[in-house]
Design a protein around this motif. Structure first.
Motif, mmCIF file in Angstrom:
data_model
loop_
_atom_site.group_PDB
_atom_site.id
_atom_site.type_symbol
_atom_site.label_atom_id
_atom_site.label_comp_id
_atom_site.label_asym_id
_atom_site.label_seq_id
_atom_site.Cartn_x
_atom_site.Cartn_y
_atom_site.Cartn_z
ATOM 1 N N ILE A 84 0.817 -1.212 0.000
ATOM 2 C CA ILE A 84 0.000 0.000 0.000
ATOM 3 C C ILE A 84 0.856 1.270 0.000
ATOM 4 O O ILE A 84 0.495 2.269 -0.629
ATOM 5 N N ASN A 85 2.019 1.245 0.661
ATOM 6 C CA ASN A 85 2.886 2.429 0.674
ATOM 7 C C ASN A 85 3.429 2.730 -0.717
ATOM 8 O O ASN A 85 3.537 3.892 -1.115
ATOM 9 N N TYR A 86 3.772 1.683 -1.451
ATOM 10 C CA TYR A 86 4.279 1.870 -2.813
ATOM 11 C C TYR A 86 3.167 2.352 -3.750
ATOM 12 O O TYR A 86 3.412 3.155 -4.640
ATOM 13 N N VAL A 87 1.969 1.850 -3.522
ATOM 14 C CA VAL A 87 0.821 2.300 -4.328
ATOM 15 C C VAL A 87 0.573 3.784 -4.073
ATOM 16 O O VAL A 87 0.319 4.548 -5.012
ATOM 17 N N GLU A 88 0.685 4.190 -2.820
ATOM 18 C CA GLU A 88 0.501 5.606 -2.484
ATOM 19 C C GLU A 88 1.542 6.471 -3.202
ATOM 20 O O GLU A 88 1.207 7.515 -3.768
ATOM 21 N N ASN A 89 2.792 6.038 -3.194
ATOM 22 C CA ASN A 89 3.842 6.798 -3.887
ATOM 23 C C ASN A 89 3.584 6.855 -5.385
ATOM 24 O O ASN A 89 3.831 7.870 -6.029
ATOM 25 N N THR A 90 3.100 5.757 -5.944
ATOM 26 C CA THR A 90 2.811 5.726 -7.377
ATOM 27 C C THR A 90 1.715 6.719 -7.731
ATOM 28 O O THR A 90 1.805 7.396 -8.755
ATOM 29 N N LEU A 91 0.691 6.813 -6.904
ATOM 30 C CA LEU A 91 -0.396 7.736 -7.184
ATOM 31 C C LEU A 91 -0.022 9.181 -6.873
ATOM 32 O O LEU A 91 -0.537 10.101 -7.492
ATOM 33 N N LYS A 92 0.889 9.370 -5.923
ATOM 34 C CA LYS A 92 1.271 10.722 -5.515
ATOM 35 C C LYS A 92 2.244 11.369 -6.505
ATOM 36 O O LYS A 92 2.132 12.543 -6.809
ATOM 37 N N TYR A 93 3.213 10.593 -7.002
ATOM 38 C CA TYR A 93 4.262 11.155 -7.854
ATOM 39 C C TYR A 93 4.112 10.683 -9.291
ATOM 40 O O TYR A 93 3.623 9.591 -9.543
ATOM 41 N N ASP A 94 4.568 11.507 -10.221
ATOM 42 C CA ASP A 94 4.467 11.177 -11.643
ATOM 43 C C ASP A 94 5.741 10.534 -12.188
ATOM 44 O O ASP A 94 5.881 10.373 -13.393
ATOM 45 N N TYR A 95 6.680 10.197 -11.346
ATOM 46 C CA TYR A 95 7.947 9.628 -11.801
ATOM 47 C C TYR A 95 7.843 8.118 -11.942
ATOM 48 O O TYR A 95 7.169 7.454 -11.167
ATOM 49 N N ASN A 96 8.540 7.588 -12.942
ATOM 50 C CA ASN A 96 8.687 6.139 -13.068
ATOM 51 C C ASN A 96 9.994 5.849 -13.788
ATOM 52 O O ASN A 96 10.661 6.759 -14.289
ATOM 53 N N ASN A 97 10.375 4.592 -13.843
ATOM 54 C CA ASN A 97 11.651 4.243 -14.448
ATOM 55 C C ASN A 97 11.470 3.559 -15.804
ATOM 56 O O ASN A 97 12.327 2.819 -16.243
ATOM 57 N N GLY A 98 10.378 3.831 -16.479
ATOM 58 C CA GLY A 98 10.098 3.200 -17.769
ATOM 59 C C GLY A 98 11.113 3.543 -18.845
ATOM 60 O O GLY A 98 11.528 2.676 -19.624
ATOM 61 N N ILE A 99 11.535 4.797 -18.917
ATOM 62 C CA ILE A 99 12.506 5.206 -19.937
ATOM 63 C C ILE A 99 13.837 4.509 -19.703
ATOM 64 O O ILE A 99 14.460 3.999 -20.642
ATOM 65 N N LEU A 100 14.264 4.465 -18.460
ATOM 66 C CA LEU A 100 15.530 3.810 -18.134
ATOM 67 C C LEU A 100 15.489 2.319 -18.465
ATOM 68 O O LEU A 100 16.448 1.767 -19.006
ATOM 69 N N GLU A 101 14.378 1.666 -18.165
ATOM 70 C CA GLU A 101 14.259 0.244 -18.492
ATOM 71 C C GLU A 101 14.261 0.016 -19.997
ATOM 72 O O GLU A 101 14.776 -0.984 -20.477
ATOM 73 N N GLY A 102 13.677 0.952 -20.766
ATOM 74 C CA GLY A 102 13.703 0.843 -22.218
ATOM 75 C C GLY A 102 15.112 0.933 -22.766
ATOM 76 O O GLY A 102 15.497 0.173 -23.668
ATOM 77 N N ILE A 103 15.895 1.871 -22.235
ATOM 78 C CA ILE A 103 17.297 1.999 -22.668
ATOM 79 C C ILE A 103 18.077 0.742 -22.303
ATOM 80 O O ILE A 103 18.859 0.217 -23.106
#
Length: 139
Positions: A84-103
């Motif tokens: 639940i804490n990670y879900v809260e952070n996901t909903l609170k912030y717009d950051y993710n590591n998708g671009i880095l994983e793509g590279i």
């Protein structure tokens, strides 16, 4: 975005979206998501909470709903409650590591199809060229 208060008046757009809101009265003591709902409606509420990024509403929606859903949804609810804490952070912030994983994936694919470079220098330059971080020198 400030967190919305659960007992706050719900907009007419949100009310028209869900069938459980049809007979909802703002003077009622219980919010509409606490009424008896089907598993499909619960799924739709969870999707809506994630879409509008309202963490408090998501928590209230998932409380004590495990008796009306299938075993698969029980597992999903348990997993959401576990993290639940990670879900809260996901909903609170717009950051993710998708671009880095793509590279990183591009580099791994390049490494796999190249059958190894003789020197790391050439491999590094190839990565820079494909990521447009370096230009090829022309004569």
């Amino acid at each position: 975005m400030a967190s919305k208060v659960i007992n706050q008046t719900i907009s007419s757009k949100a009310i028209s979206k869900f069938s459980a809101f049809i007979n909802f009265s703002p003077k009622s003591s219980k919010p509409p998501y606490l009424f008896a709902i089907s598993p499909y409606e619960l799924y739709q509420y969870v999707q809506h909470c994630i879409k509008i990024k309202d963490f408090e509403l998501l928590k209230k929606t998932l409380e004590n709903k495990q008796n009306i859903v299938s075993s698969y949804m029980k597992t999903a609810i348990k997993t959401i409650n576990k993290y639940i804490n990670y879900v809260e952070n996901t909903l609170k912030y717009d950051y993710n590591n998708g671009i880095l994983e793509g590279i990183h994936n591009k580099i791994k694919v390049m490494k796999r199809i190249s059958f190894g470079y003789r020197s790391f220098y050439h491999f590094r330059n190839r990565i820079f060229i494909t990521q447009n971080l370096a230009k090829i020198k022309t004569a």
